[in-house]
Design an enzyme around this catalytic site. Structure first.
Site, PDB file in Angstrom:
ATOM      1  N   ASP A  36       0.834  -1.191   0.000  1.00 42.13           N
ATOM      2  CA  ASP A  36       0.000   0.000   0.000  1.00 42.13           C
ATOM      3  C   ASP A  36       0.871   1.245   0.000  1.00 42.13           C
ATOM      4  OD1 ASP A  36       0.786   0.461   2.604  1.00 42.13           O
ATOM      5  OD2 ASP A  36      -1.159   0.070   3.507  1.00 42.13           O
ATOM      6  N   ILE A  37       0.216   2.385  -0.164  1.00 50.11           N
ATOM      7  CA  ILE A  37       0.911   3.661  -0.298  1.00 50.11           C
ATOM      8  C   ILE A  37       1.251   4.204   1.088  1.00 50.11           C
ATOM      9  CG2 ILE A  37       0.743   6.027  -1.173  1.00 50.11           C
ATOM     10  CD1 ILE A  37      -1.311   4.957  -3.206  1.00 50.11           C
ATOM     11  N   GLU A  62      -6.230   2.071  -0.541  1.00 49.19           N
ATOM     12  CA  GLU A  62      -4.899   2.293  -1.106  1.00 49.19           C
ATOM     13  C   GLU A  62      -4.058   1.032  -1.049  1.00 49.19           C
ATOM     14  OE1 GLU A  62      -4.424   3.598   3.269  1.00 49.19           O
ATOM     15  OE2 GLU A  62      -6.003   3.452   1.768  1.00 49.19           O
TER      16      GLU A  62
END
Length: 313
Positions: free
Chosen positions: A177-178, A220
């Site tokens: 994920d970010i 995300e």
């Protein structure tokens, strides 16, 4: 990690066929289809009269979002061609990620972004068939990132697990994920967050093999399923993704946005018996990557030296 905003939920599929105002004359050879946002799958037939899209209840197509202006944009039939014009909206109207500055002729397949909603322009021969093809595609693909959605990922993962257990075939799973994605949304707004997710989807799609499955499984959070890949090979793919994202200049409205990702890697082992086992293993390594400082790859067991691939300075 997934956002609870309904417009960022890749699993929400609502097919709604919406007819226009009955006073409007219809040509029947063009329409807009919502491929991301509220009312996913909504069909908006286009006729001979202009259509105004905006937040106001008086608009022909109402999109009730803060990022949408009261009268945001207009679709008009000029001769035999439909065109798009922005009506001085605060956040602009985008066609295929480019801002609409003047009257812009629409082409079949164009993607129109109004606020956080994305619509696809469909025209040509058999509109009914094309519409249903698009609805079928939306059952498996996330409209914002253009990678697979969680529903499709879960089905393919179950299939891969059954195949591995029956034939003793290897596969690996990357989850990532970010980093600090909430900070992007909080400081730059959700439109910037959507733009980052869209750009990230393109990067990952261009890196993986044809048989690999990329999916957005949360707000995300993403997963990459790598058939016939085990051990350090999966870590190498993850590290390539990490480096590519770190070195890419993400942009929103012309301004750079710094983006990095944290990744966890797991491969199927004989001790595993169900899909949840490998998902849990990869997810635990993802959280470990976060704890170790983010922007890095962490793999299960003996998959990688020191169990972590550290980022470049």
């Amino acid at each position: 990690m997934a956002s609870d905003d309904r417009t960022t939920n890749p699993n929400r599929t609502v097919v709604t066929v919406v007819t226009q105002n009955p006073t409007q004359k219809e040509r029947g050879d063009a329409c807009l289809v919502v491929i991301y946002g509220e009312d996913l799958g909504r069909r908006i037939p286009l006729g001979t009269e202009p259509i105004v899209v905006g937040r106001s209840s008086k608009c022909d197509v109402q999109i009730d979002q803060e990022s949408v202006s009261r009268n945001h944009c207009r679709v008009t039939l000029i001769g035999k061609t439909y065109s798009m014009r922005d009506l001085g909206s605060t956040n602009g109207t985008y066609v295929n990620d480019e801002p609409v500055k003047d009257e812009l002729a629409l082409r079949d397949g164009d993607q129109i972004k109004v606020g956080r909603t994305i619509m696809k322009f469909i025209t040509g021969g058999n509109i009914e068939a094309q519409y249903h093809e698009e609805i079928y595609r939306l059952m498996t693909v996330d409209g914002l990132t253009d990678v697979h959605n969680k529903r499709y990922f879960d089905e393919i993962l179950d299939r891969e697990v059954s195949r591995s257990m029956r034939y003793d075939r290897a596969f690996s799973l990357i989850m990532f994920d970010i980093d600090h994605f909430k900070a992007v949304n909080d400081s730059l707004g959700h439109l910037a967050g959507d733009s980052v997710l869209h750009q990230l989807g393109a990067i990952v799609r261009n890196r993986v093999r044809r048989d690999d499955i990329v999916a957005r499984i949360g707000g995300e959070e993403f997963a990459v399923l790598l058939p016939e890949v085990k051990g350090t090979s999966g870590v190498e793919v993850a590290e390539d993704l990490r480096r590519m994202v770190e070195s890419t200049e993400f942009r929103f409205e012309g301004d750079p946005v710094k983006v990095t990702i944290s990744l966890g890697v797991a491969h199927w082992r004989a001790s595993m018996t169900k899909s949840e086992d490998i998902v849990k293993a990869a997810d635990e390594k993802l959280y470990e990557a976060k704890r170790l400082g983010r922007n890095r790859v962490v793999a299960m067991g003996d998959d990688a030296p020191d169990a972590a691939a550290k980022p470049t300075p």
